[in-house]
Enzyme design. Structure first.
Site, PDB file in Angstrom:
ATOM      1  N   HIS A   1      26.607  41.853  41.925  1.00  0.00           N
ATOM      2  CA  HIS A   1      27.950  41.463  42.374  1.00  0.00           C
ATOM      3  C   HIS A   1      27.941  40.442  43.512  1.00  0.00           C
ATOM      4  O   HIS A   1      28.996  40.179  44.081  1.00  0.00           O
ATOM      5  CB  HIS A   1      28.726  42.695  42.839  1.00  0.00           C
ATOM      6  CG  HIS A   1      29.272  43.533  41.734  1.00  0.00           C
ATOM      7  ND1 HIS A   1      30.413  43.232  41.035  1.00  0.00           N
ATOM      8  CD2 HIS A   1      28.811  44.683  41.182  1.00  0.00           C
ATOM      9  CE1 HIS A   1      30.644  44.159  40.115  1.00  0.00           C
ATOM     10  NE2 HIS A   1      29.678  45.048  40.185  1.00  0.00           N
TER      11      HIS A   1
ATOM     12  N   LYS B   1      43.109  40.197  49.880  1.00  0.00           N
ATOM     13  CA  LYS B   1      41.728  40.594  49.613  1.00  0.00           C
ATOM     14  C   LYS B   1      41.048  40.882  50.935  1.00  0.00           C
ATOM     15  O   LYS B   1      41.622  40.637  52.005  1.00  0.00           O
ATOM     16  CB  LYS B   1      40.978  39.502  48.850  1.00  0.00           C
ATOM     17  CG  LYS B   1      41.049  38.102  49.504  1.00  0.00           C
ATOM     18  CD  LYS B   1      40.436  37.051  48.596  1.00  0.00           C
ATOM     19  CE  LYS B   1      41.340  36.737  47.440  1.00  0.00           C
ATOM     20  NZ  LYS B   1      40.632  36.410  46.200  1.00  0.00           N
ATOM     21  N   ARG B   2      39.818  41.400  50.866  1.00  0.00           N
ATOM     22  CA  ARG B   2      39.064  41.645  52.099  1.00  0.00           C
ATOM     23  C   ARG B   2      38.997  40.365  52.923  1.00  0.00           C
ATOM     24  O   ARG B   2      38.890  39.267  52.385  1.00  0.00           O
ATOM     25  CB  ARG B   2      37.637  42.098  51.777  1.00  0.00           C
ATOM     26  CG  ARG B   2      37.509  43.535  51.369  1.00  0.00           C
ATOM     27  CD  ARG B   2      36.056  43.921  51.146  1.00  0.00           C
ATOM     28  NE  ARG B   2      35.427  43.104  50.121  1.00  0.00           N
ATOM     29  CZ  ARG B   2      34.369  42.325  50.327  1.00  0.00           C
ATOM     30  NH1 ARG B   2      33.829  42.236  51.515  1.00  0.00           N
ATOM     31  NH2 ARG B   2      33.836  41.632  49.340  1.00  0.00           N
TER      32      ARG B   2
ATOM     33  N   LYS C   1      44.644  39.600  38.205  1.00  0.00           N
ATOM     34  CA  LYS C   1      45.870  40.395  38.324  1.00  0.00           C
ATOM     35  C   LYS C   1      47.070  39.500  38.619  1.00  0.00           C
ATOM     36  O   LYS C   1      48.156  39.672  38.044  1.00  0.00           O
ATOM     37  CB  LYS C   1      45.714  41.428  39.437  1.00  0.00           C
ATOM     38  CG  LYS C   1      44.619  42.451  39.189  1.00  0.00           C
ATOM     39  CD  LYS C   1      44.210  43.153  40.475  1.00  0.00           C
ATOM     40  CE  LYS C   1      42.900  43.900  40.320  1.00  0.00           C
ATOM     41  NZ  LYS C   1      42.306  44.298  41.595  1.00  0.00           N
TER      42      LYS C   1
END
Length: 816
Positions: A363, A554-555, A665
């Site tokens: 990842h 997001k982070r 998304k």
């Protein structure tokens, strides 16, 4: 006019109503008159869980009788969020539940809001795992997720004076109605101890792991319903407890405090989720967590396997283990230990079985994010596993030597043990060597793994490397998060799109139909008004639903470049002050958490909030520009932001984001994307059409070239007057009375090389933003493009991704 329910429907409503009252009374000790919304949620969840339980037992029996291969998806994180809506949708119970609650004088929305998000993850990694287990159940795959039942989640984020403050996030794991505890299935997990060198009956070396400290793993099942198919799988979460109330030996020697401390230390294993990006002080605890997870999972694996066969050579026929990143890489070593030590399987046979069972998903492309664990720590915590790793490494390096005998340097660069500056185990290398497949999560990412991250491993074993582009579940991210868009799709496509998202392509034929576009405009407007109310309640900021909603959720991380976004906002603000009005009102919405130890990310949050304070209260701006930072980003908040977004910010430095899933998304919900050619952005751009994607910035190849050429960010700063004015505002006192507060950001950009290329990409980003805002002023044309974007997103369902894993990695030939 409201539909009148049939007699059969009335009976179902009454039955559900009575079941809720029964659970309130007999499980919770409440009556309706003294029950809170949270109590009623718990009662309703218990009713839903009871329905799931029946389907779960029938599912497991059906899979067992069919002798199906079972998938064990191991992940340190599962960012589930709230489960009530998702379970009701997947079980087809949503409307009947609303009616039953209404008959009790209750509002479903109020009850649903009382559910806490299950805080079992940090970000995209955990949310991806949650999407995957949803798809596995929907596709009727015999599989389960395996994780840790963290008592406290990542953390609850509060913003005070613009700063992130971390508070404990107790998601009520101890009494979640979704969790089923199995004390009778408790597992003994050994840790620490020593190796005794002995010989077996044949005189061969037979090391014995002795004098362990024992931890008990208690499994809990979180049931996962497939969509409309009566399949229910489980997410199995393990909690840790001490082997006895106290260590009696220590207690009997009068050291009561030490006995208590050992019990606490044991139970700390499942106490707190650590953020993945933080440099951990408690490395021992983190490694213990990782081993605890895989050791518990492997005990379940072996138990399940022996229900089918006693011939260990058949293990790969019944078992597939998927390692979600490097955190569960110890599963490879633990499986070898079980086979070699507990079942006396010959090493070569055990290694072949282990490789055929295990597969690894990478990842990250950043070497600093690939886990490495101190050999000294391994020796203390897992002495037998360190021996096995050394043996794996010895045999692997012999293979490397046979492959390239003239390349002595490869023995150091490909070794599972890093020697300098200190001995460490390279967990990614272990995962690659011990797996039969290694996949990236987007086409670009998978190619960069082969060419940049581990090229020597690729050249040695090219057949292992493959790609499985990420996906997200449309049940959660359209049906649940955006019910009006879901109804729109039902009307124009029928209801099969939920499990066949490629049907979205049929929407392309509707893009010139004004009535259809008007419907889409109204859906987006409704969602924007809902989000505006949330912003008003949380922030006290009034935002205009007719403005463009530009969202980056997001982070918070330097490579994700929230900083580039806020620098653009600063530049627009400066232009407004100078008298140049924007083409259309705009709201920049940020949300995300910074790891507690990540000082630069936390400073970027503070900068965003200070810019918001200045911009939102400057009368010269006059509502043309607003900035919002929504605190405590989590799944349930994302479900409100994503349907309301007009523009999706996917602006990571090219070559740094493995895939991304928020990009999927947001696009599925009709947001156009502004983004770099990074991760899955490239595939999204190709799917939705280049004209519906605002591409900007250097490519991954260009970034690599500029790094090699020794680019100077200081020269870029000096050569561009407008950019220089934007950067200088960080230390001018414009956004805070303390001129030095944001100087670390200034120096990171100007003096310290700007590692993530904010300055190099700024001009391109500014022009792409300007074009997007100009295009948005034509509402009809914008929403035509939004519909084309939705129509191109069929390939980004997690169902498609799981089909890919099943065929290419797990060896499941056909799916229902």
């Amino acid at each position: 006019m409201k539909n009148i329910p049939s007699t059969q429907e009335k009976n179902k409503i009454n039955e559900l109503r009575n079941c809720i009252l029964y659970e309130l009374k007999y499980s919770l000790g409440m009556t309706l008159s003294n029950a809170s919304s949270s109590d009623i949620f718990s009662a309703l969840a218990l009713v839903v869980r009871r329905n799931q339980m029946d389907d779960y037992f029938s599912t497991q029996e059906r899979h067992y009788q069919a002798r199906k291969k079972r998938i064990y998806y191991i992940s340190m994180e599962f960012l589930i969020g709230q489960s009530l809506r998702n379970n009701l949708i997947n079980q087809g119970m949503m409307e009947i539940t609303k009616a039953a609650l209404e008959s009790l004088g209750l509002d479903f929305e109020i009850i649903a809001k009382s559910e806490e998000d299950a805080a079992l993850g940090n970000g995209g990694l955990g949310r991806l795992a949650a999407c995957f287990i949803d798809s596995m159940a929907t596709l009727d795959i015999a599989g389960s997720g395996h994780g840790i039942k963290y008592e406290y989640g990542l953390f609850h984020q509060q913003i005070q004076d613009g700063k992130q403050i971390e508070k404990p996030d107790d998601w009520h794991s101890s009494h979640s109605p979704w969790l089923i505890e199995h004390q009778s299935q408790a597992m003994i997990i050994p840790l620490y101890g020593r190796i005794v060198k002995v010989q077996d009956k044949q005189g061969d070396y037979n090391p014995m792991w002795m004098d362990w400290r024992i931890i008990i793993g208690i499994p809990h099942d979180y049931l996962v319903s497939g969509y409309n198919n009566n399949t229910v799988n489980s997410l199995r979460l393990y909690s840790a407890c001490a082997s006895d109330s106290f260590d009696i030996h220590i207690f009997n020697h009068g050291d009561y405090l030490n006995a208590v401390n050992q019990k606490i230390a044991s139970e700390n294993i499942s106490k707190v989720l650590y953020p993945s990006d933080e440099v951990l002080a408690g490395k021992e605890l983190r490694l213990t967590q990782e081993y605890f997870l895989v050791a518990c999972t492997l005990r379940d694996v072996m138990h399940d396997f022996f229900l089918h066969s006693t011939d260990l050579n058949q293990l790969p026929e019944f078992v597939a283990i998927q390692l979600n990143d490097t955190h569960p890489a110890l599963a490879i070593v633990e499986l070898m230990r079980i086979l070699v030590d507990e079942y006396a399987v010959d090493w070569d046979i055990a290694w072949d079985l282990t490789q055929r069972v295990c597969a690894y998903t990478n990842h990250t492309l950043m070497p600093e994010a690939l886990e490495k664990w101190s050999v000294t720590l391994f020796e203390l915590l897992l002495p037998r596993h360190l021996q096995i790793i050394y043996e794996i490494n010895k045999r692997f390096l012999l293979e490397v030597e046979r492959w390239q005998p003239e390349r002595i340097d490869l023995l150091a660069s490909m070794s599972l043990i890093e020697e300098i500056p200190e001995k460490k185990v390279r967990m990614a290398y272990l995962a690659i060597v011990g797996s039969h497949k290694v996949n990236g999560v987007a086409k670009l990412h998978s190619e960069l793994i082969k060419s940049n991250l581990v090229p020597d491993f690729y050249h040695l074993m090219p057949e292992k490397f493959t790609n499985q582009t990420n996906g997200v579940t449309p049940r959660r991210w359209i049906q649940q998060a955006n019910p009006r868009l879901s109804s729109f799709l039902d009307r124009h496509l029928g209801n099969k799109w939920v499990t066949n998202l490629n049907l979205l392509t049929k929407l392309k034929a509707l893009t010139d139909n004004r009535n259809i576009i008007d419907e889409l405009v109204e859906i987006k407007k409704y969602n924007k008004i809902k989000l505006s109310h949330i912003v008003s309640q949380q922030q006290g900021i009034i935002i205009n639903p007719d403005a463009m909603f530009d969202c980056q959720i997001k982070r918070i991380h330097e490579y994700k470049r929230q900083l580039l976004n806020i620098l653009y906002v600063i530049r627009v603000y400066q232009k407004i002050i100078d008298g140049a009005a924007p083409i259309h009102p705009k709201v920049h919405i940020f949300s995300g958490k910074a790891a507690p130890g990540y000082a630069m990310a936390k400073l970027i949050i503070q900068l965003i909030n200070q810019v918001a304070l200045k911009v939102n209260n400057d009368p010269k701006v006059n509502g043309q520009l607003k900035v919002v930072f929504l605190e405590d980003y989590k799944v349930s908040l994302a479900e409100h932001v994503i349907p309301a977004a007009d523009l999706s910010e996917q602006i990571s430095t090219a070559g740094t984001e493995a895939s991304g899933t928020s990009n999927m998304k947001l696009a599925m919900n009709g947001a156009l994307t502004i983004g770099t050619l990074d991760g899955a952005n490239i595939e999204i751009r190709d799917a939705v059409g280049h004209e519906n994607f605002y591409s900007f910035g250097l490519s991954a190849h260009q970034i690599a070239e500029q790094r090699a050429a020794g680019r100077s960010s200081y020269d870029e700063y000096l050569s561009h007057a407008e950019l220089k004015a934007t950067i200088d505002s960080l230390i001018s006192g414009t956004f805070h009375s303390d001129k030095n507060l944001f100087s670390p950001i200034f120096h990171m950009l100007v003096s310290h090389g700007d590692h993530y290329f904010h300055l190099a990409d700024f001009d391109s980003y500014y022009h792409a933003q300007s074009q997007a805002l100009a295009d948005y002023s034509d509402t009809y044309s914008w929403h035509q493009r939004a519909l084309r974007t939705i129509s191109g997103m069929g390939e980004f369902s997690s169902d498609r991704t799981i089909r890919g894993y099943s065929a290419d990695i797990w060896g499941i030939d056909s799916l229902k």
